[in-house]
Design a protein around this motif. Structure first.
Motif, PDB file in Angstrom:
ATOM      1  N   UNK A  29      21.715   5.521  18.716  1.00  0.00           N
ATOM      2  CA  UNK A  29      21.674   5.134  20.096  1.00  0.00           C
ATOM      3  C   UNK A  29      21.983   6.461  20.981  1.00  0.00           C
ATOM      4  N   UNK A  30      21.202   6.345  22.000  1.00  0.00           N
ATOM      5  CA  UNK A  30      21.247   7.508  23.065  1.00  0.00           C
ATOM      6  C   UNK A  30      20.558   8.629  22.861  1.00  0.00           C
ATOM      7  N   UNK A  31      19.734   8.698  21.295  1.00  0.00           N
ATOM      8  CA  UNK A  31      19.056  10.033  21.222  1.00  0.00           C
ATOM      9  C   UNK A  31      17.804   9.790  20.117  1.00  0.00           C
ATOM     10  N   UNK A  32      16.838  10.373  20.295  1.00  0.00           N
ATOM     11  CA  UNK A  32      15.708  10.492  19.409  1.00  0.00           C
ATOM     12  C   UNK A  32      15.414  11.969  18.814  1.00  0.00           C
ATOM     13  N   UNK A  33      14.734  12.281  17.729  1.00  0.00           N
ATOM     14  CA  UNK A  33      14.602  13.716  17.441  1.00  0.00           C
ATOM     15  C   UNK A  33      13.182  13.987  17.246  1.00  0.00           C
ATOM     16  N   UNK A  34      12.727  15.395  17.375  1.00  0.00           N
ATOM     17  CA  UNK A  34      11.444  15.671  17.539  1.00  0.00           C
ATOM     18  C   UNK A  34      10.547  15.358  16.158  1.00  0.00           C
ATOM     19  N   UNK A  56       7.126  11.430  12.731  1.00  0.00           N
ATOM     20  CA  UNK A  56       6.960  10.232  11.637  1.00  0.00           C
ATOM     21  C   UNK A  56       6.473   9.221  12.536  1.00  0.00           C
ATOM     22  N   UNK A  57       6.825   8.841  13.875  1.00  0.00           N
ATOM     23  CA  UNK A  57       6.464   7.495  14.394  1.00  0.00           C
ATOM     24  C   UNK A  57       5.264   7.727  14.739  1.00  0.00           C
ATOM     25  N   UNK A  58       4.665   9.016  15.094  1.00  0.00           N
ATOM     26  CA  UNK A  58       3.227   9.170  15.408  1.00  0.00           C
ATOM     27  C   UNK A  58       2.422   8.864  14.292  1.00  0.00           C
ATOM     28  N   UNK A  59       2.849   9.529  13.174  1.00  0.00           N
ATOM     29  CA  UNK A  59       2.091   9.419  11.944  1.00  0.00           C
ATOM     30  C   UNK A  59       2.028   7.719  11.546  1.00  0.00           C
ATOM     31  N   UNK A  60       2.726   6.883  12.009  1.00  0.00           N
ATOM     32  CA  UNK A  60       2.782   5.576  11.922  1.00  0.00           C
ATOM     33  C   UNK A  60       1.667   4.903  12.886  1.00  0.00           C
ATOM     34  N   UNK A  61       1.781   5.409  14.166  1.00  0.00           N
ATOM     35  CA  UNK A  61       0.917   5.043  15.317  1.00  0.00           C
ATOM     36  C   UNK A  61      -0.645   5.328  14.783  1.00  0.00           C
ATOM     37  N   UNK A  62      -0.763   6.427  14.318  1.00  0.00           N
ATOM     38  CA  UNK A  62      -2.044   6.937  13.815  1.00  0.00           C
ATOM     39  C   UNK A  62      -2.560   5.908  12.600  1.00  0.00           C
ATOM     40  N   UNK A  63      -1.761   5.581  11.771  1.00  0.00           N
ATOM     41  CA  UNK A  63      -2.312   4.555  10.927  1.00  0.00           C
ATOM     42  C   UNK A  63      -2.436   3.343  11.267  1.00  0.00           C
ATOM     43  N   UNK A  64      -2.139   2.867  12.543  1.00  0.00           N
ATOM     44  CA  UNK A  64      -2.360   1.416  12.843  1.00  0.00           C
ATOM     45  C   UNK A  64      -3.735   1.094  12.864  1.00  0.00           C
ATOM     46  N   UNK A 118       0.910  -1.281  -0.016  1.00  0.00           N
ATOM     47  CA  UNK A 118       0.113   0.077  -0.026  1.00  0.00           C
ATOM     48  C   UNK A 118       0.799   1.378  -0.012  1.00  0.00           C
ATOM     49  N   UNK A 119       0.254   2.421   0.003  1.00  0.00           N
ATOM     50  CA  UNK A 119       0.888   3.419   0.119  1.00  0.00           C
ATOM     51  C   UNK A 119       1.229   3.677   1.752  1.00  0.00           C
ATOM     52  N   UNK A 120       2.444   3.763   1.992  1.00  0.00           N
ATOM     53  CA  UNK A 120       3.059   3.666   3.459  1.00  0.00           C
ATOM     54  C   UNK A 120       2.370   4.695   4.238  1.00  0.00           C
ATOM     55  N   UNK A 121       1.878   4.150   5.545  1.00  0.00           N
ATOM     56  CA  UNK A 121       1.348   5.278   6.592  1.00  0.00           C
ATOM     57  C   UNK A 121      -0.018   5.465   6.004  1.00  0.00           C
ATOM     58  N   UNK A 122      -0.619   4.707   5.100  1.00  0.00           N
ATOM     59  CA  UNK A 122      -2.053   5.070   4.607  1.00  0.00           C
ATOM     60  C   UNK A 122      -3.073   3.911   4.462  1.00  0.00           C
TER      61      UNK A 122
END
Length: 315
Positions: free
Chosen positions: A62-67, A72-80, A15-19
């Motif tokens: 390793x040791x960090x994540x960005x805003x 992007x991850x929240x967008x993936x979470x919303x499409x679950x 599919x279209x990713x995240x869709x």
């Protein structure tokens, strides 16, 4: 078994990713096409809803994540999806309309506890439209562990159908010998292995499982290109220099003596259709049955914790 044969379909697509809607639309169209050809069991790839985010870093080091990576991850979470939920209801209506079993890889959003965790899951829908069960991947592989939580033994699911017992494991958890044994011990006849692995070694894996478990193995992968990725992702640059084909497929169907019933489909979308001769299962177990006459319970024993794990227990 009520049937001596069954026609099955393996859908190799993306599919279209995240869709989420794109995935649901493809499931509907491909299922109708497969059902028109007589398929009674239709299988879709690992995390088909809403797609496998191959190549994306989500801004994690390793040791960090960005805003932006969190966005992007929240967008993936919303499409679950939730199981059960609105999407499984729609899938049930589709399965009932077509009179088929649907087995689909999904990203499941936890609805029981924090709602913050996602799981890589298989969902099983029956021809009566009912949700039959699910399986959550026991160990996400490598960087997947930042995206998905770990399943537990309560979803080592094998279920009865008129054409035998079906169940499965997802991608590299098929390399877990004890997980395979837990399915063999439930008498699995049609073993479903959705994957994101398009390498030659995966073909060796599914042929070995078929021969070891004396079962049919249905392996289903996505065929994915850069065109299936939204270009407004914060970390779209992660795949900018990758080849246009991100997953070349390799979906296949293997018989219970390790031979191909349907050869691997490579470098294209498509639907594999095959009629399985279910009598071959009993024939194959004449000289080997991993959890029957070829087992040695006086030497080897496996204990499976099939209880649902809870962080808080009310007493």
């Amino acid at each position: 078994m009520e049937y001596s044969t069954v026609k099955v379909a393996v859908v190799q697509a993306a599919p279209v990713l995240f869709n989420k809607q794109s995935a649901m639309d493809k499931i509907a169209s491909a299922s109708r096409e497969a059902a028109e050809q007589g398929a009674k069991l239709i299988v879709f790839p690992e995390v088909f809803v809403p797609g496998y985010p191959r190549g994306l870093s989500f801004g994690a080091r390793v040791g960090s994540r960005t805003t932006d990576g969190r966005k992007d991850w929240e967008r993936y979470w919303a499409s679950a999806i939730e199981i059960p939920g609105a999407e499984t209801q729609l899938l049930g209506e589709l399965a009932k309309e077509l009179g088929v079993y649907l087995v689909i890889g999904v990203v499941e959003r936890d609805q029981e506890f924090s709602r913050g965790t996602l799981y890589n899951a298989i969902v099983y829908i029956g021809p009566d439209g009912e949700l039959l069960g699910k399986h959550r991947k026991l160990v996400p592989t490598g960087s997947e562990r930042l995206l998905w939580g770990q399943g537990d033994g309560s979803t080592l699911t094998v279920m009865e159908t008129p054409f035998g017992r079906i169940g499965g494991l997802i991608c590299w958890e098929n390399y877990m010998p004890l997980a395979r044994t837990a399915l063999y011990a439930q008498g699995i006849d049609i073993y479903i292995a959705p994957t994101a692995d398009a390498r030659d070694t995966w073909q060796s894996t599914i042929r070995h499982i078929a021969c070891e478990g004396r079962c049919f193995v249905i392996s289903c992968n996505q065929f994915a290109t850069k065109a299936s990725y939204p270009d407004d992702l914060a970390y779209y640059e992660d795949i900018k220099n990758d080849p246009d084909i991100l997953s070349s497929g390799g979906s296949a169907i293997v018989g219970p003596l390790g031979e191909y019933v349907a050869q691997p489909l490579m470098n294209q979308e498509g639907i594999l259709i095959a009629t399985l001769d279910l009598r071959q299962i009993a024939q194959s177990r004449f000289d080997f049955d991993a959890v029957g006459h070829y087992s040695r319970p006086d030497i080897f024993q496996l204990t499976v914790n099939d209880k649902k794990q809870r962080i808080v227990k009310n007493v």
